[in-house]
Design a protein around this motif. Sequence first.
Motif, mmCIF file in Angstrom:
data_model
loop_
_atom_site.group_PDB
_atom_site.id
_atom_site.type_symbol
_atom_site.label_atom_id
_atom_site.label_comp_id
_atom_site.label_asym_id
_atom_site.label_seq_id
_atom_site.Cartn_x
_atom_site.Cartn_y
_atom_site.Cartn_z
ATOM 1 N N THR A 112 0.808 -1.225 0.000
ATOM 2 C CA THR A 112 0.000 0.000 0.000
ATOM 3 C C THR A 112 0.843 1.278 0.000
ATOM 4 O OG1 THR A 112 -0.079 -0.173 2.398
ATOM 5 C CG2 THR A 112 -1.965 -1.044 1.178
ATOM 6 N N TYR B 80 7.389 9.367 -14.832
ATOM 7 C CA TYR B 80 6.168 9.928 -14.248
ATOM 8 C C TYR B 80 6.408 10.601 -12.907
ATOM 9 C CZ TYR B 80 4.385 6.869 -17.836
ATOM 10 O OH TYR B 80 4.156 6.262 -19.042
ATOM 11 N N ARG C 248 4.409 13.762 -11.986
ATOM 12 C CA ARG C 248 2.944 13.667 -11.988
ATOM 13 C C ARG C 248 2.444 13.548 -10.554
ATOM 14 N NH1 ARG C 248 1.329 12.150 -17.152
ATOM 15 N NH2 ARG C 248 2.861 12.999 -18.589
ATOM 16 N N GLU D 182 -0.394 14.058 -9.400
ATOM 17 C CA GLU D 182 -1.729 13.481 -9.275
ATOM 18 C C GLU D 182 -1.690 11.959 -9.080
ATOM 19 O OE1 GLU D 182 -0.568 15.212 -11.785
ATOM 20 O OE2 GLU D 182 -0.768 14.127 -13.678
ATOM 21 N N LEU D 183 -0.539 11.328 -9.449
ATOM 22 C CA LEU D 183 -0.446 9.873 -9.302
ATOM 23 C C LEU D 183 -0.302 9.451 -7.842
ATOM 24 C CD1 LEU D 183 1.852 8.915 -12.315
ATOM 25 C CD2 LEU D 183 -0.631 8.687 -12.123
ATOM 26 N N SER E 179 -2.075 9.929 -5.262
ATOM 27 C CA SER E 179 -3.264 9.372 -4.608
ATOM 28 C C SER E 179 -3.886 8.229 -5.409
ATOM 29 C CB SER E 179 -4.311 10.483 -4.419
ATOM 30 O OG SER E 179 -4.678 10.992 -5.694
ATOM 31 N N LEU E 180 -3.339 7.970 -6.582
ATOM 32 C CA LEU E 180 -3.968 6.969 -7.448
ATOM 33 C C LEU E 180 -3.222 5.645 -7.502
ATOM 34 C CD1 LEU E 180 -4.820 9.292 -10.492
ATOM 35 C CD2 LEU E 180 -6.371 8.487 -8.711
ATOM 36 N N ILE E 181 -1.916 5.722 -7.330
ATOM 37 C CA ILE E 181 -1.069 4.540 -7.534
ATOM 38 C C ILE E 181 -0.431 4.129 -6.207
ATOM 39 C CG2 ILE E 181 1.028 3.716 -8.687
ATOM 40 C CD1 ILE E 181 -1.150 4.078 -10.673
ATOM 41 N N ARG F 26 1.580 -1.768 -5.027
ATOM 42 C CA ARG F 26 1.033 -2.984 -5.629
ATOM 43 C C ARG F 26 0.719 -2.793 -7.107
ATOM 44 N NH1 ARG F 26 -3.996 -6.836 -3.830
ATOM 45 N NH2 ARG F 26 -5.228 -5.948 -5.469
ATOM 46 N N GLU G 57 -11.287 -5.093 -4.487
ATOM 47 C CA GLU G 57 -10.203 -5.376 -3.532
ATOM 48 C C GLU G 57 -9.151 -4.257 -3.566
ATOM 49 O OE1 GLU G 57 -7.788 -8.701 -4.570
ATOM 50 O OE2 GLU G 57 -6.564 -8.522 -2.760
ATOM 51 N N ARG G 58 -8.794 -3.858 -4.780
ATOM 52 C CA ARG G 58 -7.813 -2.771 -4.918
ATOM 53 C C ARG G 58 -8.383 -1.469 -4.357
ATOM 54 N NH1 ARG G 58 -5.668 1.131 -4.619
ATOM 55 N NH2 ARG G 58 -4.239 2.239 -6.000
ATOM 56 N N LEU H 292 -8.091 -1.265 -0.600
ATOM 57 C CA LEU H 292 -6.737 -1.037 -0.088
ATOM 58 C C LEU H 292 -6.466 0.450 0.083
ATOM 59 C CD1 LEU H 292 -4.394 -3.516 -1.996
ATOM 60 C CD2 LEU H 292 -4.822 -3.418 0.454
ATOM 61 N N GLN H 293 -6.756 1.197 -0.962
ATOM 62 C CA GLN H 293 -6.616 2.651 -0.924
ATOM 63 C C GLN H 293 -7.402 3.207 -2.101
ATOM 64 O OE1 GLN H 293 -2.626 4.387 -0.385
ATOM 65 N NE2 GLN H 293 -3.314 5.984 -1.792
ATOM 66 N N PRO I 223 -8.578 4.942 -5.161
ATOM 67 C CA PRO I 223 -7.860 5.840 -6.078
ATOM 68 C C PRO I 223 -8.723 7.048 -6.465
ATOM 69 C CG PRO I 223 -8.325 3.710 -7.118
ATOM 70 C CD PRO I 223 -9.077 3.759 -5.849
ATOM 71 N N LEU I 224 -8.655 8.064 -5.633
ATOM 72 C CA LEU I 224 -9.484 9.249 -5.841
ATOM 73 C C LEU I 224 -8.606 10.410 -6.258
ATOM 74 C CD1 LEU I 224 -11.715 8.835 -2.637
ATOM 75 C CD2 LEU I 224 -12.224 8.109 -4.984
ATOM 76 N N LEU I 225 -8.980 11.032 -7.367
ATOM 77 C CA LEU I 225 -8.160 12.114 -7.908
ATOM 78 C C LEU I 225 -8.513 13.457 -7.288
ATOM 79 C CD1 LEU I 225 -6.023 12.768 -10.083
ATOM 80 C CD2 LEU I 225 -7.885 13.133 -11.696
ATOM 81 N N LEU J 254 -10.850 6.831 -9.987
ATOM 82 C CA LEU J 254 -10.273 6.006 -11.052
ATOM 83 C C LEU J 254 -10.017 4.587 -10.532
ATOM 84 C CD1 LEU J 254 -9.034 9.117 -11.631
ATOM 85 C CD2 LEU J 254 -7.931 7.874 -13.459
ATOM 86 N N HIS K 79 -9.250 0.859 -10.405
ATOM 87 C CA HIS K 79 -8.498 0.072 -11.395
ATOM 88 C C HIS K 79 -7.925 -1.172 -10.750
ATOM 89 C CE1 HIS K 79 -4.535 1.425 -9.808
ATOM 90 N NE2 HIS K 79 -5.238 2.491 -9.451
ATOM 91 N N LEU L 214 0.392 2.190 -16.157
ATOM 92 C CA LEU L 214 0.824 3.445 -15.528
ATOM 93 C C LEU L 214 0.692 4.610 -16.502
ATOM 94 C CD1 LEU L 214 2.074 4.699 -12.989
ATOM 95 C CD2 LEU L 214 4.328 4.153 -13.908
ATOM 96 N N MET M 256 -2.959 5.618 -16.720
ATOM 97 C CA MET M 256 -3.352 6.342 -15.508
ATOM 98 C C MET M 256 -2.799 7.769 -15.524
ATOM 99 S SD MET M 256 -4.936 6.166 -12.661
ATOM 100 C CE MET M 256 -5.083 4.626 -11.795
ATOM 101 N N ALA M 257 -1.537 7.904 -15.904
ATOM 102 C CA ALA M 257 -0.903 9.225 -15.910
ATOM 103 C C ALA M 257 -1.565 10.145 -16.933
ATOM 104 C CB ALA M 257 0.592 9.075 -16.208
ATOM 105 N N ALA N 19 -5.189 11.000 -15.732
ATOM 106 C CA ALA N 19 -5.167 11.905 -14.579
ATOM 107 C C ALA N 19 -4.748 13.304 -15.011
ATOM 108 C CB ALA N 19 -4.206 11.372 -13.522
ATOM 109 N N SER N 20 -3.824 13.370 -15.946
ATOM 110 C CA SER N 20 -3.359 14.676 -16.430
ATOM 111 C C SER N 20 -4.501 15.432 -17.122
ATOM 112 C CB SER N 20 -2.185 14.441 -17.388
ATOM 113 O OG SER N 20 -1.841 15.618 -18.031
ATOM 114 N N LYS O 101 -7.130 16.834 -14.755
ATOM 115 C CA LYS O 101 -6.714 17.934 -13.874
ATOM 116 C C LYS O 101 -7.288 19.271 -14.353
ATOM 117 C CE LYS O 101 -2.320 18.203 -13.652
ATOM 118 N NZ LYS O 101 -0.913 18.480 -13.354
#
Lengths: 591, 146
Positions: free
Chosen positions: A476, A514, A517, A519-520, A522-524, A527, B50-51, B54-55, B57-59, B65, B67, B113, B116-117, B120-121, B124
């Motif tokens: 995490t 990256y 970035r 913004e990543l 909080s997203l990545i 894992r 499940e993902r 865990l945390q 994924p909020l932008l 998002l 995933h 990745l 996602m990048a 997310a870009s 924004k």
Amino acid sequence: MTSPKNQLAALGPLARQLVRLRVWMGGRFRIGDLQATIFWAVLVGLLGGWISIGFREATDWLHGLLTGSPEGFVASFAAMPWWRRLLAPAIGGLLAGVTLYWGSRIRGRRNSTDYMEAVAIGDGNLPLRASLIKSVSAWFSGSSGASIGREGPLVQLAALAGSLIGRWLDFPLSRKRQIVACGAAAGIASAYNAPVSGAIFVVEIVLGSLAMETFGPLIISSFVAVFATRPFLGPDALYAAPSFTFAHNRELLPYLGLGVICGIGAAGFLRFLKSSKAVFSRLKLPTWAQPALGGAIVGALAIWYPEVAGNGKSLVFGVLHHPGTWQVLAMILLFKIVATGATFGSGAVGGVFTPTLFVGSALGYLVGTFASQCLPSWNLDPGAFGLVGMGAFLASATGAPVMAIVMLFELTLNDHILLPVVLASLSGYYVCRALYPHSLYENALSRKGSALVARHLASLRLLDLLRDDRHLLPATASFGAAARQFLQSSHDHLYVEEDGRYLGAIALKDISSYLDRQELESLIIARDLAHEDHPALLSTLSMAEALGTFATSGFERLPVMDRSRKMLGVVTKSDVLLLLAGNPDKPGQTR
Amino acid sequence: MDFLGFLHSAPLLLDFTADNERSALAMVANLLRDNPAIADHQRLFEAIWERHCLQPPLLGNGIALPHARTPVVTNIVFALGRCKPSISFGPDGQAVKLIFLYASPPALVTQSLAVMATLASRLKDPAVVAGLLAARNDRDFKQCLH
């Protein structure tokens, strides 16, 4: 491991720039295990060189004290009255024996002090106190005129320096062995001003195999050690010889004969040394008395021939430059062999490398004298035979023809003699092995018992090479936390665990584009970035299987996990290769 | 990486309502039920949930998002959703209106990745988000992402 707070913290601009710099540096100036090994090889080489200088100075000082003369062994013994010739080596032997006796009483550790054993089959640990005691004993013997070389304690002390570094820094097994081997190479190189031979000595005699993984650091240590000693010892070859010429191919025939004679002679010499040991052990004298008796025998022989005193360095020089009559040389040779046997058999600590050089050169000179008289029209030079004999006898006795050939060149810097030396060394080596299968140094290991070797080999496991990995990320961990972890690590992969189990690895190259970035963040999480197919090694794998995984994966470093996928640490390919290169058995038989 | 290609072919659910974040994700994921790149739709949803647990994924700005990397998909798949009213996501109860759900095979780490990048870009930009919220149909919605 980062705290949860850190994991969620954003990667700041400075950290981002640092990671970028890290990626850039990583691509251009990769600092990995190899660079670290080179650094330690340089350090151990320096220490080896300084130890060599210190030991020489100490030996010269004690020699002056015991003989009353600052001259070399032969000159100082020749100037002494008969009773002092008898007493000096006997007293030195007594001091050496008492030191060993005292050392055996206070020695607590059971680790062997044999650097060859430590490198070839041991754990790379040389006990400090026992090694120092052994070296002090060798100092007494070597300074007082015992017929033994000083390379033994030089190698011992330099190897000890490597072992201590490896122990203090908690190197894994193979790396520790490597650094001890570097010390041994530095010791030989600085003792004989022969950098290449120092490295080859260890490769050929101690490790028994040549791999660049091992040879590179060895040669670095050897060269550094020689550079360190040169300001004190000068740049000249140790046994600078007159220029001999190899005029005609037909001369190879007598040189071939010389090689065969050296092979036979070396087999006899090795048997004699072994018998001397057996004779002394049959006497059942106390430990402290044996070297005293050995010294007394050398002293008694020195009453007639003071040339027998000392390691034989000046004798080798004498054979090459002004050998005198063959009859006198033959007598000195005979006495010197007996003196060396008495010293070696008495258990005196040291090396028989230099005495072996003398025996070879004297034998070669005598054969050359005989050959030149039998074939007067061939214009054979007995001095050249002395030189070639030195190499051939060394190759035969040590079982290391490549080292002997290279060392002869480094000792004399005479390249005209190389072709006859190669021929004589190889023929001598094969003849000697046929007559007596054990070399000078194999005896040292075989005395320890083949059962010990087998036990060590059977105990070699992947876990012995395990390194701690302090850059393990929880699944995490945030994108920024992963980037920061790369900053603290010198590697290109970070390992990720989830619920205490190995999950996969994050590649620096994946995230390097990256980093800006935000913004990543909080997203990545870690894992999302982990390659779950990144190869890992099971701790129960054999060395050969581990090497196979390294070969197919192409990675230099792999994580090790147990059956429950709990990550135990990492192992590097270099460590596995070093272990296998230093292993006298086949990889598949290590378990 | 043909990011726009993925989005253009992605199914979209506009102005749906859901009781909570799990049912919201299930509704958007359900759009992929007939996607031939998915071997097991239920396992896909479980992987995403499940993902998400865990945390999440909020932008921010009402965008989620969700995933996952899972072996049940053979290629990257997308599903889009806009809910009305907003739904509380995550432990902080962030109000989410736009959902961009995607999944990729485990081996496609760098591609995933990159997606996602890029996404997310694009998200924004407040103008893009405003356009997405105001879009009246599928075409307008996807046009905003250009």
